[in-house]
Design an enzyme around this catalytic site. Structure first.
Site, PDB file in Angstrom:
ATOM      1  N   HIS A   1       0.852   2.124  -2.243  1.00  0.00           N
ATOM      2  CA  HIS A   1       0.398   3.476  -1.898  1.00  0.00           C
ATOM      3  C   HIS A   1       0.899   3.913  -0.517  1.00  0.00           C
ATOM      4  O   HIS A   1       0.293   4.770   0.123  1.00  0.00           O
ATOM      5  CB  HIS A   1      -1.137   3.563  -1.969  1.00  0.00           C
ATOM      6  CG  HIS A   1      -1.662   3.476  -3.372  1.00  0.00           C
ATOM      7  ND1 HIS A   1      -2.974   3.158  -3.682  1.00  0.00           N
ATOM      8  CD2 HIS A   1      -1.055   3.675  -4.580  1.00  0.00           C
ATOM      9  CE1 HIS A   1      -3.135   3.161  -4.996  1.00  0.00           C
ATOM     10  NE2 HIS A   1      -1.986   3.458  -5.561  1.00  0.00           N
TER      11      HIS A   1
ATOM     12  N   CYS B   1       7.336  14.296   8.966  1.00  0.00           N
ATOM     13  CA  CYS B   1       7.310  15.744   9.197  1.00  0.00           C
ATOM     14  C   CYS B   1       7.638  16.478   7.897  1.00  0.00           C
ATOM     15  O   CYS B   1       8.638  16.177   7.249  1.00  0.00           O
ATOM     16  CB  CYS B   1       8.316  16.103  10.287  1.00  0.00           C
ATOM     17  SG  CYS B   1       8.477  17.880  10.499  1.00  0.00           S
TER      18      CYS B   1
ATOM     19  N   CYS C   1      11.217  18.578   8.880  1.00  0.00           N
ATOM     20  CA  CYS C   1      12.521  17.927   9.116  1.00  0.00           C
ATOM     21  C   CYS C   1      12.583  16.508   8.565  1.00  0.00           C
ATOM     22  O   CYS C   1      13.601  15.849   8.653  1.00  0.00           O
ATOM     23  CB  CYS C   1      12.857  17.921  10.608  1.00  0.00           C
ATOM     24  SG  CYS C   1      11.860  16.772  11.575  1.00  0.00           S
TER      25      CYS C   1
ATOM     26  N   CYS D   1       5.198  17.714  14.587  1.00  0.00           N
ATOM     27  CA  CYS D   1       6.424  17.043  15.012  1.00  0.00           C
ATOM     28  C   CYS D   1       7.021  17.844  16.175  1.00  0.00           C
ATOM     29  O   CYS D   1       6.628  19.006  16.405  1.00  0.00           O
ATOM     30  CB  CYS D   1       7.347  17.051  13.800  1.00  0.00           C
ATOM     31  SG  CYS D   1       9.037  16.579  14.065  1.00  0.00           S
TER      32      CYS D   1
ATOM     33  N   CYS E   1       9.694  19.312  16.193  1.00  0.00           N
ATOM     34  CA  CYS E   1      10.352  20.507  15.627  1.00  0.00           C
ATOM     35  C   CYS E   1       9.341  21.586  15.257  1.00  0.00           C
ATOM     36  O   CYS E   1       9.730  22.680  14.842  1.00  0.00           O
ATOM     37  CB  CYS E   1      11.199  20.129  14.411  1.00  0.00           C
ATOM     38  SG  CYS E   1      10.257  19.977  12.871  1.00  0.00           S
TER      39      CYS E   1
HETATM   40  P1  OAD Z   1     -12.075   0.502  -4.392  1.00  0.00           P
HETATM   41  O1  OAD Z   1     -12.848   1.059  -3.255  1.00  0.00           O
HETATM   42  O2  OAD Z   1     -11.993   1.308  -5.640  1.00  0.00           O
HETATM   43  O3  OAD Z   1     -12.678  -0.920  -4.795  1.00  0.00           O
HETATM   44  C1  OAD Z   1     -12.984  -1.880  -3.831  1.00  0.00           C
HETATM   45  C2  OAD Z   1     -13.357  -3.165  -4.559  1.00  0.00           C
HETATM   46  O4  OAD Z   1     -13.551  -4.170  -3.572  1.00  0.00           O
HETATM   47  C3  OAD Z   1     -14.655  -3.088  -5.372  1.00  0.00           C
HETATM   48  O5  OAD Z   1     -14.439  -3.620  -6.666  1.00  0.00           O
HETATM   49  C4  OAD Z   1     -15.629  -3.954  -4.578  1.00  0.00           C
HETATM   50  O6  OAD Z   1     -16.577  -4.617  -5.395  1.00  0.00           O
HETATM   51  C5  OAD Z   1     -14.696  -4.930  -3.911  1.00  0.00           C
HETATM   52  N1  OAD Z   1     -15.177  -5.547  -2.654  1.00  0.00           N
HETATM   53  C6  OAD Z   1     -16.078  -5.079  -1.763  1.00  0.00           C
HETATM   54  N2  OAD Z   1     -16.239  -5.925  -0.751  1.00  0.00           N
HETATM   55  C7  OAD Z   1     -15.407  -6.972  -0.978  1.00  0.00           C
HETATM   56  C8  OAD Z   1     -15.098  -8.175  -0.284  1.00  0.00           C
HETATM   57  N3  OAD Z   1     -15.680  -8.491   0.866  1.00  0.00           N
HETATM   58  N4  OAD Z   1     -14.185  -9.005  -0.837  1.00  0.00           N
HETATM   59  C9  OAD Z   1     -13.577  -8.719  -2.020  1.00  0.00           C
HETATM   60  N5  OAD Z   1     -13.829  -7.591  -2.713  1.00  0.00           N
HETATM   61  C10 OAD Z   1     -14.731  -6.740  -2.207  1.00  0.00           C
HETATM   62  O7  OAD Z   1     -10.630   0.140  -3.823  1.00  0.00           O
HETATM   63  P2  OAD Z   1      -9.228   0.033  -4.576  1.00  0.00           P
HETATM   64  O8  OAD Z   1      -9.373  -0.665  -5.877  1.00  0.00           O
HETATM   65  O9  OAD Z   1      -8.269  -0.493  -3.595  1.00  0.00           O
HETATM   66  O10 OAD Z   1      -5.836   5.332  -3.588  1.00  0.00           O
HETATM   67  O11 OAD Z   1      -8.904   1.555  -4.849  1.00  0.00           O
HETATM   68  C11 OAD Z   1      -7.679   1.880  -5.409  1.00  0.00           C
HETATM   69  C12 OAD Z   1      -7.182   3.185  -4.859  1.00  0.00           C
HETATM   70  O12 OAD Z   1      -8.197   4.181  -5.002  1.00  0.00           O
HETATM   71  C13 OAD Z   1      -6.899   3.195  -3.369  1.00  0.00           C
HETATM   72  O13 OAD Z   1      -5.645   2.676  -3.044  1.00  0.00           O
HETATM   73  C14 OAD Z   1      -6.992   4.655  -3.030  1.00  0.00           C
HETATM   74  C15 OAD Z   1      -8.252   4.976  -3.780  1.00  0.00           C
HETATM   75  O14 OAD Z   1      -8.475   6.269  -4.128  1.00  0.00           O
HETATM   76  C16 OAD Z   1      -5.349   6.429  -3.002  1.00  0.00           C
HETATM   77  O15 OAD Z   1      -5.831   6.897  -2.009  1.00  0.00           O
HETATM   78  C17 OAD Z   1      -4.159   6.996  -3.702  1.00  0.00           C
END
Ligand code: OAD
Length: 251
Positions: free
Chosen positions: A120, A128, A131, A149, A151
């Site tokens: 991601h 920017c 530019c 920026c 510019c």
């Molecule tokens: P999430 O916030 O959806 O999920 C976080 C996960 O981490 C959950 O399943 C929790 O149970 C787990 N968790 C919490 N504490 C933890 C710990 N100490 N150790 C291990 N696991 C733990 O995050 P992502 O799956 O990364 O995208 O979310 C995916 C994408 O959704 C992100 O990259 C972002 C978001 O919207 C964009 O912004 C495009």
């Protein structure tokens, strides 16, 4: 749990092309809130209003004020935790080849991992809109909103907003690594955002053993994960890595 960690370590110790898929949960113990679940960012703000590319293009000042400025303050202070350093150690041991991360915080690289695919994008740089020049986030002047920026163009983080495509190179490499790995460690992701969430499915279909580390069950836990280790990455990873070391030393 101890015997499950021992069993998991035995499998990891034999792996030579393991890959990790990480999400926000691995950085929770570094002080970065996750997106979903308890204390999650999307409980406080609506991602479609503040994290979608259309929202940013319509009103960059609001998105900077509500989302990006706070992210900068949190990420500036964050340092790797034992979850990140454990993965770096597995790479050093010749077990893990690469990390596919959905995180934009740069903590895997800070922990010493060399091959990190930033699915991601990353927050360390701004681009920017006019530019296309890149500027280090640390050097951005937050005195004016939205920051600009030299510019005069508006700056945007080098991260993927909702509604944007995953960069082709990162997507292709992640799919190839997922298809070729012998073990996939799925750590700290809710496995709800595509296409990242399909990487463990690709790995499983190609015969990899799936190890999942998460305190909560996810859509993968019941049918995709072979070895679900329920707990925080910062406490499980050091125990797992220590056990892998013992297995390697006993050979
Ligand atoms: P999430 O916030 O959806 O999920 C976080 C996960 O981490 C959950 O399943 C929790 O149970 C787990 N968790 C919490 N504490 C933890 C710990 N100490 N150790 C291990 N696991 C733990 O995050 P992502 O799956 O990364 O995208 O979310 C995916 C994408 O959704 C992100 O990259 C972002 C978001 O919207 C964009 O912004 C495009």
């Amino acid at each position: 749990m101890s015997s499950l960690i021992e069993h998991t370590a035995k499998i990891l110790a034999k792996a030579t092309r393991a890959v990790a898929l990480t999400g926000a949960g691995i950085s929770v113990e570094s002080g970065i809130p996750p997106f979903r679940g308890k204390g999650g960012l999307w409980e406080k703000i609506d991602p479609m209003r503040y994290a979608h590319i259309d929202a940013f293009m319509d009103d960059p000042e609001t998105v900077w004020n509500v989302l990006i400025k706070d992210m900068k303050h949190v990420l500036d202070r964050a340092r790797p935790n034992p979850g990140h350093t454990g993965l770096a150690e597995l790479e050093e041991m010749g077990i893990l080849t690469s990390i596919i991360t959905q995180n934009v915080d740069g903590l895997h690289q800070m922990a010493g991992t060399r091959d990190v695919i930033e699915f991601h994008g990353n927050f360390a740089w701004q681009r920017c809109l006019a530019c296309n020049q890149s500027i280090e986030t640390a050097k951005v002047d937050l005195g004016q909103m939205p920051p600009r920026c030299g510019c005069g163009g508006i700056l945007r983080p080098n991260c993927i907003f909702f509604g944007e495509l995953i960069p082709h190179r990162e997507l292709t490499r992640s799919q190839q690594l997922s298809a070729a790995c012998d073990v996939m460690l799925v750590i700290g992701t809710s496995a709800t955002v595509q296409p990242a969430a399909s990487m463990p499915v690709i790995a499983k279909q190609n015969g990899a053993v799936i190890i999942e580390i998460n305190p909560e069950p996810t859509p993968l836990t019941a049918h995709i994960s072979d070895l679900p280790l329920m707990g925080g990455a910062g406490s499980i990873m050091p125990r797992l890595v220590a056990s892998v070391r013992r297995h390697l030393a006993d050979r």
